[in-house]
Write a protein that holds these residues in place. Structure first.
Motif, short mmCIF file in Angstrom:
data_model
loop_
_atom_site.label_atom_id
_atom_site.label_comp_id
_atom_site.label_asym_id
_atom_site.label_seq_id
_atom_site.Cartn_x
_atom_site.Cartn_y
_atom_site.Cartn_z
N ALA A 1 -8.39 83.05 38.84
CA ALA A 1 -6.96 82.87 39.08
C ALA A 1 -6.40 84.05 39.88
CB ALA A 1 -6.22 82.74 37.75
N ALA A 2 -6.93 85.25 39.65
CA ALA A 2 -6.42 86.41 40.37
C ALA A 2 -6.95 86.46 41.79
CB ALA A 2 -6.80 87.68 39.63
N ARG A 3 -8.19 86.15 41.97
CA ARG A 3 -8.77 86.13 43.33
C ARG A 3 -9.29 84.73 43.59
NH1 ARG A 3 -9.69 91.52 46.08
NH2 ARG A 3 -9.24 90.26 47.88
N MET A 4 -8.40 83.87 44.01
CA MET A 4 -8.77 82.46 44.15
C MET A 4 -9.70 82.24 45.33
SD MET A 4 -5.17 80.60 43.61
CE MET A 4 -4.14 81.01 42.22
N ARG B 1 -1.69 82.75 47.23
CA ARG B 1 -2.88 83.59 47.34
C ARG B 1 -2.58 84.91 48.03
NH1 ARG B 1 -7.35 79.37 49.16
NH2 ARG B 1 -8.65 81.21 49.35
N ARG B 2 -1.67 84.85 49.00
CA ARG B 2 -1.31 86.09 49.70
C ARG B 2 -0.60 87.04 48.72
NH1 ARG B 2 1.54 84.29 54.54
NH2 ARG B 2 -0.54 83.80 55.32
N HIS C 1 6.22 94.04 53.58
CA HIS C 1 5.39 93.43 52.54
C HIS C 1 3.93 93.82 52.70
CE1 HIS C 1 8.91 91.22 51.37
NE2 HIS C 1 9.06 90.80 52.61
N ASP D 1 -7.43 99.95 48.29
CA ASP D 1 -7.07 98.55 48.52
C ASP D 1 -5.58 98.26 48.38
OD1 ASP D 1 -6.99 98.87 45.83
OD2 ASP D 1 -8.03 97.00 45.33
N LEU E 1 -0.93 87.18 45.53
CA LEU E 1 -1.89 87.74 44.57
C LEU E 1 -2.81 88.75 45.23
CD1 LEU E 1 -2.70 84.52 42.52
CD2 LEU E 1 -1.49 86.56 41.74
N LEU E 2 -3.10 88.54 46.50
CA LEU E 2 -3.92 89.49 47.24
C LEU E 2 -3.18 90.82 47.36
CD1 LEU E 2 -6.65 89.43 48.80
CD2 LEU E 2 -5.38 88.87 50.85
N LEU E 3 -1.88 90.73 47.64
CA LEU E 3 -1.08 91.94 47.81
C LEU E 3 -0.85 92.65 46.47
CD1 LEU E 3 1.53 90.71 50.43
CD2 LEU E 3 -0.24 92.43 50.77
N ARG F 1 -2.91 92.65 44.11
CA ARG F 1 -4.27 92.82 43.58
C ARG F 1 -4.49 92.02 42.31
NH1 ARG F 1 -4.02 98.49 42.82
NH2 ARG F 1 -1.82 98.05 43.15
N GLY F 2 -4.08 90.77 42.36
CA GLY F 2 -4.40 89.86 41.27
C GLY F 2 -3.42 89.85 40.11
N VAL G 1 -5.19 90.97 54.94
CA VAL G 1 -4.40 89.81 54.51
C VAL G 1 -4.27 88.83 55.68
CG1 VAL G 1 -2.23 89.08 53.47
CG2 VAL G 1 -3.09 91.36 53.02
N THR H 1 -2.56 97.61 52.89
CA THR H 1 -2.86 96.24 53.33
C THR H 1 -2.61 96.07 54.82
OG1 THR H 1 -0.64 95.68 52.63
CG2 THR H 1 -2.41 95.14 51.12
N THR I 1 -7.27 96.46 52.29
CA THR I 1 -7.28 95.00 52.13
C THR I 1 -6.81 94.31 53.41
OG1 THR I 1 -6.72 95.32 49.82
CG2 THR I 1 -6.45 93.10 50.69
#
Lengths: 501, 163, 316
Positions: free
Chosen positions: B36-39, A451-452, C195, C148, A454-456, A458-459, C179, C151, C177
């Motif tokens: 899936a992109a923003r779970m 998830r991290r 990162h 965004d 994908l967050l970085l 942006r999906g 994290v 980070t 964003t």
């Protein structure tokens, strides 16, 4: 040769009269608490911290480090003798180590663990001394996407651990991943699967699971099968490994050391992945993979070496970057601050005597461990000849106190009992527990990093294949998957399965 | 039914995975799934739950095939299960109230009943020895915050109880 | 200690306990419960106090770790301990305000009787040493352009760092964003490895990573002694003085005079010169919010946190 000068400085510090004494006290205490199931190094170091206030900082840290690797060594002793993994990394040691003990070869298993650990410790200490800063830089290159791919590779490797049905092993891993997700989700702060219990908000600890499934489950099985048996192990053959054993173990020890050293550098999960993958590798390379899990000496030598190598190299992120790679390291940082030492990158230049003294003390500590433990093997093996009806209540009591003391939590004791029942059920249904434990440890890290990443990004899932490290690891994972699923291996596996029936 | 199941161990393991996976996936639906992109917090456990259920189904189904024939599930021995796990549960609930001395004796003596060769005298001696050892090692030596004595005020008088 | 443990089971009994003569408080060891794991900043702070406590008052201070649920596990049990002043618990702001707002915990902010706040670590923006962002202005510019893509690593969700990040976004007028990581130790490698753009953390991180990381701005009242070149948010035009506050709380049943006495004890520890030096070296800023000033302090902090929490969608 700067390295030589540094090592000279280090050994000068480590061998100074009082420091070697504290190193000895550290490894002795560590071994003792490691042998007592459940009392882990974290609880012990936390309790002993105040006692180290009066010591000079170098002596204090040398002693605390000694407790750490002493405990991980002692944990293997219980894994071999009574199937109780003191720590996750000794779960793999249970597989073949305890089988060896049951066949009367506990002495050999313990000795090879000591020898392998010493070799691994020596190599890893040299690695830390020579390459700590560049290795730490390398570890920094690992981003969230890379960690995720590393976990995928690790999990696929875990499938090979199982010696029964492949698909059941996969299912056990997935189950482990799910159990690992119990507790607060780091990304959203939502508490999952805690059934309203505040004690479960931080998830289930590895202690209750390992002790329940392995320890309690094993005791119940022994009681139902060995009702008529008064002695746990009837015959005890050779205490020391033969030349033949040494020859078989040599390469596994070297390979385990290499794998463990490499993975130990990565913060989080390093030592665990190290011992699991070392075992997997040996099983893959072996001419008789079907005998793994039934008491082969390589199955002890490789993971034990990897385990100890990783324990040493996990000091690299701590000493060079100030990053704690596990709870014990976090405590070491605390200890440094209390002693007025600011942990972090500047330690090496600001306190060279501390930095090199600690590195040298690791090797001294490893030597002390071998000297201390080889003569004790005879005594440990004697323990197995005790009547089991006296041995198991003692193990149970130690486990209860140990599980409770991890977090001073009554809930952990109940969880251990629940997992004991689950472990018994697993035994009846031929479901192997080792893959579950690996899944359990890796699950939360896997989700977090997925998830991290994908967050970085942006999906954008492409990040997993565009980053070179991640892409390489995924290719390796696919290759491994192909090998595992390949017909020849499948055939071998099925043979094993039939043989068992 | 019985003759249909060729490999009972695999069959029941499959059912166990199916049920557990279903349970996890079902509960996961009560959390936010996300995409899936923003779970969301439910996505990963839901996906794993479904995978586990499917694996379970496959394992159970394969257990119905002739060529996968396997042995039956061994009998469950509830005696050892009870005598091993019950003292642990009681220990967890009552340790804070009754302290380690009482609970230590309890765990050792009661769990010993699970053995067929149970004899009271040696077991009591063993229990006393172990409790002394544990008190000295863990409470006096390592100073773990484990209550030693029952939590009643009368015991407050004894120096030993004020660790 | 055993008796007290027993009384955990029945808080009512604890409340009715007759207290011994109060003249010589403390006349037996004091138990300090820390809601976080050993080795964390709360634990380290307490262990430093432990040494001074023994020297000043001649009694032991026993530190007991009760980590869990970001501290909530310990705090929700605070009032079940006996209120004789010999059991105290470390408390942390903004945690004890934010957690009840979020609604997953079994205590309310009012359930915690804080008697003294003794130290704080100010919020700080930290980048790695070789980051192209040299100043706060660079960061604002990058954030406006990248939005965004920029980070910030922080410890936990709906946590102090998360609140600080929300506040930073408001200050910069951006949508960067956040994290979340499990803890500060966890996020270090992501910041060093580049990162993430920066870390939303505390001054202590910049101190321990000196040479590898730089601080761009800090949320303290005035510039920090160890970092004379780092501007405060106040200088940069923001009304932002905040961070993680650490203090000590007692069970509700503790009588007023004992509460006052505990507050005095921790004030006295804060005055100790050797202690002051050690804490300064570790990046802990000492403050003294005494028991009589606590109500006003908590009201002011709570108001500030609730405001930001609304921005985060936490509080209604």
């Amino acid at each position: 040769m700067e390295l030589l000068a540094n090592l000279q400085l280090g050994f000068g510090v480590a061998l100074a009269g009082t420091n070697i004494l504290y190193c000895f006290i550290g490894v002795l205490l560590g071994t003792l608490i490691g042998v007592l199931p459940g009392i882990g190094p974290v609880a012990t170091i936390a309790m002993l911290l105040p006692a180290t206030f009066v010591l000079p900082p170098v002596s204090a840290l040398i002693m605390l480090a000694g407790i750490y690797y002493g405990a991980s060594y002692g944990g293997s002793t219980t894994a071999i003798l009574v199937n109780l993994p003191g720590e996750v990394s000794s779960v793999v040691t249970c597989l073949d180590g305890h089988q060896m003990a049951k066949q009367g070869n506990a002495g050999k298993a313990l000795a090879i663990a000591a020898i392998g650990s010493f070799f691994a410790g020596t190599v890893a200490t040299l690695l830390v001394a020579a390459f700590a800063p560049p290795l730490a830089e390398l570890a920094l290159k690992f981003g969230p996407a890379d960690y995720f791919s590393l976990m995928v590779l690790g999990l696929i490797a875990a499938v090979v651990l199982a010696h029964g049905s492949l698909i059941k092993a996969v299912a056990m891993i997935v189950l482990g991943l799910l159990v690992g997700l119990i507790g607060t989700d780091v990304n959203s702060g939502v508490a999952r699967y805690n059934f309203g219990l505040p004690e479960l908000i931080d998830g289930v600890g590895i202690g209750p699971i390992a002790m329940g499934i392995f320890g309690f489950g094993e005791i119940i099985r022994n009681l139902e099968h060995g009702q008529k048996r008064d002695v746990f192990v009837k015959k005890v053959t050779g205490l020391m490994p033969t030349w033949q054993d040494m020859r078989i173990s040599a390469l596994p020890i070297v390979r385990g050391t290499a794998l463990g050293s490499a993975l130990g550098i990565l913060p989080g999960g390093g030592p665990i992945l190290g011992s699991f993958s070392a075992y997997t590798l040996e099983k893959k390379l072996s001419k008789y993979p079907e005998r793994f899990g039934k008491g082969v000496i390589e199955g002890v030598a490789a993971p034990e070496s990897a385990n100890n190598a990783a324990a040493q190299t996990s000091f690299i992120p701590l000493l060079t970057l100030g990053i704690p790679s596990n709870p014990v390291m976090a405590l070491m940082i605390g200890a440094m601050i209390i002693h007025g030492i600011q942990p972090g990158p500047q330690i090496m230049t600001a306190k060279p005597d501390l930095f090199w003294g600690m590195i040298a003390s690791m090797w001294v500590g490893n030597l002390l461990l071998v000297v201390l433990n080889l003569p004790m093997i005879g005594m440990w093996v004697k323990l197995l000849t005790l009547q089991y009806r006296f041995l198991y209540p003692a193990i149970l009591l130690f486990c209860c106190i140990g599980v409770y003391s991890i977090n001073n939590s009554w809930m952990d004791v109940q969880l251990a009992a629940i997992f004991g029942l689950i472990g018994y059920l697993f035994g009846k249904l031929d479901c192997e527990a080792a893959p579950l434990l690996l899944g359990f440890v890796l699950g939360p890290m896997m989700e977090e990093n997925l998830r991290r990443a994908l967050l970085l990004s942006r999906g954008d899932p492409a990040v997993f294949v565009t980053r070179p490290i991640s892409a390489t690891l995924l290719v390796l994972a696919v290759l491994l998957l192909v090998i595992v699923a390949a017909p020849s291996v499948r055939k071998k596996r099925e043979e094993t399965f039939v043989e068992e029936d | 039914m019985k003759h249909l199941i060729k490999n009972p161990r695999d069959f029941w393991a499959g059912i166990m995975f199916l049920a557990t996976g279903g349970l996890f996936a079902g509960i996961a639906l009560t959390y936010k799934l996300g995409t899936a992109a923003r779970m969301g917090p439910g996505f990963f456990p839901f996906a794993l739950g479904v995978i586990l259920a499917l694996l379970g189904l496959a394992i159970a189904a394969s257990a119905l095939r002739d060529r996968n024939k396997g042995p039956g599930v061994e009998k469950f021995h509830w005696g050892p299960v009870f005598w091993v796990l019950m003292p642990i549960v009681v220990f967890g609930f009552l340790l804070k109230i009754l302290g380690m001395i009482v609970m230590g004796l309890f765990v050792v003596i009661v769990s010993s009943i699970g053995s067929e060769e149970f004899r009271l005298r040696p077991v009591v001696l063993l229990a006393i020895g172990l409790v002394i050892f544990c008190s000295l090692t863990f409470v006096a030596g390592l100073k773990l915050p484990i209550p030693l004595c029952p939590g009643f005020e009368v015991f407050e008088k004894f120096a030993m109880c004020r660790v | 200690m055993k008796r007290r443990d027993f009384l955990v089971m029945g808080g009512a009994v604890a409340a009715s306990m007759a207290l011994p003569a109060r003249a010589a408080f403390p006349d037996k060891p004091m138990r300090m419960i820390i809601a976080f794991a050993p080795g964390g900043e709360s634990d380290i702070g307490a262990r430093q106090q432990q040494i001074v406590f023994k020297r000043l008052f001649g009694q032991d201070m026993v530190i007991e770790s009760k980590p869990g649920a970001g501290g909530a596990l310990a705090w929700s049990q605070l009032n079940s301990y006996p209120g004789d002043g010999y059991t105290v618990m470390g408390t942390n702001l903004p945690h004890i305000v934010l957690q009840p707002l979020e609604g997953n915990v079994q205590y309310k902010t009012e359930d915690i009787t804080n008697v003294h706040m003794y130290q704080y670590t100010p919020d700080a923006i930290i980048v790695r040493a070789d980051s192209p962002l040299k100043t706060y202005a660079d960061l604002v510019k990058a954030a406006k352009e990248g939005q965004d893509k920029v980070t910030f690593a922080g410890s936990g969700t709906n946590s102090a760092n998360h609140v600080a990040h929300t506040r930073l976004n408001r200050l910069m007028g951006t949508k960067t964003t956040y994290v979340p990581f499990k803890g500060t130790g966890d996020l270090v490698s992501s910041v060093l490895g580049g990162h993430v753009t920066a870390a939303m953390s505390y001054n202590t991180l910049a101190l321990s990573q000196k040479g590898k990381m730089r601080m761009l701005a800090v949320a303290s009242e005035s510039r920090l002694a160890g970092f004379p070149d780092v501007p405060t948010f106040k200088e940069l035009g923001g009304d932002w003085v905040d961070g993680a506050y650490r203090g000590v709380g007692v069970p509700k049943s503790t009588p007023e005079d004992i509460r006052k006495r505990v507050s005095d004890i921790f004030s006295a520890i804060n005055q100790d010169p050797e202690f002051r030096k050690k804490m300064a070296d570790g990046g802990f800023e000492l403050i003294d919010v005494t028991y009589d000033k606590m109500a006003a302090f908590m009201a002011e902090r709570t108001k500030a946190y609730v405001e930001v929490a609304k921005l985060m969608g936490l509080a209604k």
